[in-house]
Enzyme design. Structure first.
Site, PDB file in Angstrom:
ATOM      1  N   PHE A 141       0.860  -1.177   0.000  1.00 17.43           N
ATOM      2  CA  PHE A 141       0.000   0.000   0.000  1.00 17.43           C
ATOM      3  C   PHE A 141       0.901   1.232   0.000  1.00 17.43           C
ATOM      4  O   PHE A 141       1.571   1.526   0.995  1.00 17.43           O
ATOM      5  CB  PHE A 141      -0.937   0.048   1.201  1.00 17.43           C
ATOM      6  CG  PHE A 141      -1.855   1.244   1.130  1.00 17.43           C
ATOM      7  CD1 PHE A 141      -3.034   1.185   0.414  1.00 17.43           C
ATOM      8  CD2 PHE A 141      -1.518   2.434   1.748  1.00 17.43           C
ATOM      9  CE1 PHE A 141      -3.864   2.295   0.303  1.00 17.43           C
ATOM     10  CE2 PHE A 141      -2.344   3.554   1.655  1.00 17.43           C
ATOM     11  CZ  PHE A 141      -3.522   3.476   0.931  1.00 17.43           C
ATOM     12  N   ASP A 226       9.625   2.937   1.646  1.00 18.69           N
ATOM     13  CA  ASP A 226       8.437   3.704   1.984  1.00 18.69           C
ATOM     14  C   ASP A 226       8.218   3.582   3.490  1.00 18.69           C
ATOM     15  O   ASP A 226       7.672   2.595   3.977  1.00 18.69           O
ATOM     16  CB  ASP A 226       7.225   3.175   1.203  1.00 18.69           C
ATOM     17  CG  ASP A 226       5.935   3.914   1.523  1.00 18.69           C
ATOM     18  OD1 ASP A 226       5.900   4.623   2.546  1.00 18.69           O
ATOM     19  OD2 ASP A 226       4.953   3.768   0.771  1.00 18.69           O
ATOM     20  N   LYS A 255       2.946  11.308   6.912  1.00 21.57           N
ATOM     21  CA  LYS A 255       2.148  11.099   8.119  1.00 21.57           C
ATOM     22  C   LYS A 255       2.727  11.804   9.341  1.00 21.57           C
ATOM     23  O   LYS A 255       2.473  12.969   9.558  1.00 21.57           O
ATOM     24  CB  LYS A 255       1.920   9.618   8.348  1.00 21.57           C
ATOM     25  CG  LYS A 255       1.058   8.983   7.235  1.00 21.57           C
ATOM     26  CD  LYS A 255       0.467   7.668   7.642  1.00 21.57           C
ATOM     27  CE  LYS A 255      -0.288   7.016   6.485  1.00 21.57           C
ATOM     28  NZ  LYS A 255      -1.453   7.783   6.026  1.00 21.57           N
TER      29      LYS A 255
END
Length: 401
Positions: A141, A226, A255
């Site tokens: 994801f 990531d 984030k």
């Protein structure tokens, strides 16, 4: 109707149904706790998918944002501003890298990493134009843009959005043999999550990340990590890659970098790699804006002390010990994760992940399900041990009921 019912009905009527939130309407929050429109308090064990690593309303971050709001919030990159150089310098230092390319969201940062790898492949490695390949892992994801879902294996994320962007090769996560066999002279990068969050907090086999690092070095291929969810303290280290002593060629961050205050993301790498860009070739109006830089600088300062990483490691050990006891009782089939991050597979006989999440909500604990029977636990790193234990007690009660 109650205030909660009214708010949910209005949202259902006037917003696209691209999410299926739990039926709680948050009005305020502090630390690890959120309060709904009717005054009920809930323990947050999701932390905005790690965007709230430092808790709700963290005073240092709010003060940094307020101070910057009084000065200047946006210049665009048409001009320099007085927070930009410090942000790039400090973030590069935190990562042990040389150069930063700031964006806003995680998906933007992943898109930037893809563009960087392709441009590097053509300009530096010498791959023929239009032939660059990037290897990714199944069950990944990385976001929801058209390009990113083109290399997703999740039918919900991918269906009905074609035609898809070419140039990606998907191999099983954790499989070094498959990775080696997929590499060609036109491979420019391997893009992976050191821990797959949305897949259920999947930790790769020991030795996998060092193996990826070795393979990519041998084949002159970029290793892109990531760390949007796994980075910035969540796993007990600044970066999840550190658990295996690995330094990638490029970090993708987001984030928690915005402290739960503003969206901030970045690609961090060497000057040789990010130096492929020239003015006008890539950008973002809000990327690296003064407000974002001010908040992110405070995040970086907080991380430099190491206290949040240590807290995540210590409380994470406790969390996994307690969850491990549940795994032996029949209600929980498996527990995975690292630091203050866990994927808990619930025995199907007890209900789906969604149903367990709803039952926990009734007990004033908020988590989120993924992949059917799995719930994710990722509290703010500032949570107290007492509050964490209270939440675990509620989980035990729900599972025993």
């Amino acid at each position: 109707m109650s205030a909660t019912e009214t708010a949910i009905a209005s949202a259902e009527a006037h917003s696209a149904h691209n999410y299926h939130p739990l039926p709680v309407v948050v009005a305020s929050a502090e630390g690890a706790w959120m309060t709904d429109v009717e005054g009920r308090r809930y323990l947050d064990l999701l932390a905005g998918y790690s965007a709230l690593n430092f808790g709700h309303g963290n005073r240092r971050l709010i003060d940094a944002a307020k101070a910057q709001l009084e000065r200047v919030t946006l210049t665009s990159r048409a001009f320099h501003h007085d927070r930009f150089a410090d942000f790039c310098t400090r973030l590069a230092e935190l990562c042990g890298m040389e150069m930063v390319l700031p964006m806003n969201t995680g998906a933007e940062a992943v898109e930037t990493a893809v563009k960087t790898a392709r441009k590097w492949g053509y300009r530096v490695k010498g791959v023929p134009d239009g032939m660059a390949k990037i290897i990714v892992a199944s069950d990944n994801f990385h976001g929801r843009t058209t390009t990113i879902i083109s290399f997703s294996t999740d039918p919900e994320a991918r269906a009905d959005y074609g035609p898809y962007t070419p140039g990606f090769e998907i191999v099983p996560y954790g499989d070094l043999t498959a990775l080696r066999e997929a590499m060609t002279e036109n491979t420019v990068a391997v893009l992976i999550e050191p821990i797959q969050g949305e897949a259920g907090v999947l930790v790769p086999p020991a030795g996998y990340l060092p193996g990826v690092r070795e393979l990519t070095r041998e084949r002159n291929v970029l290793f892109i990590a990531d760390e949007i969810q796994s980075g910035l303290g969540r796993t007990g280290k600044t970066f999840a890659c550190e658990h295996e002593g690995v330094v990638p060629d490029m970090y993708v961050l987001g984030k928690a970098l915005g402290g739960g205050v503003v969206p901030v993301s970045a690609v961090v790498s060497s000057a040789d790699i990010l130096g492929v860009f020239k003015p006008g070739e890539h950008g973002s109006t809000f990327g690296g804006n003064p407000l974002a830089c001010a908040v992110a600088l405070e995040v970086i300062a907080m991380l430099r002390t190491g206290e949040y990483q240590e807290r995540a490691a210590e409380l994470g050990d406790h969390l996994h010990r307690e969850l491990g006891l549940l795994a032996g009782g029949g209600a929980v089939e498996a527990v995975r994760g690292r630091g203050l991050w866990a994927g808990v597979d619930i025995a199907p006989a007890l209900g789906t992940g969604r149903e367990i999440s709803e039952r926990l909500m009734a007990e004033r604990v908020l988590v989120k399900d993924t992949h059917g029977s799995t719930i994710r636990i990722a509290p703010p790193l500032v949570i107290s041990k007492e509050d964490l234990d209270w939440g675990l007690d509620r989980l035990r009660a729900v599972l025993s009921a």
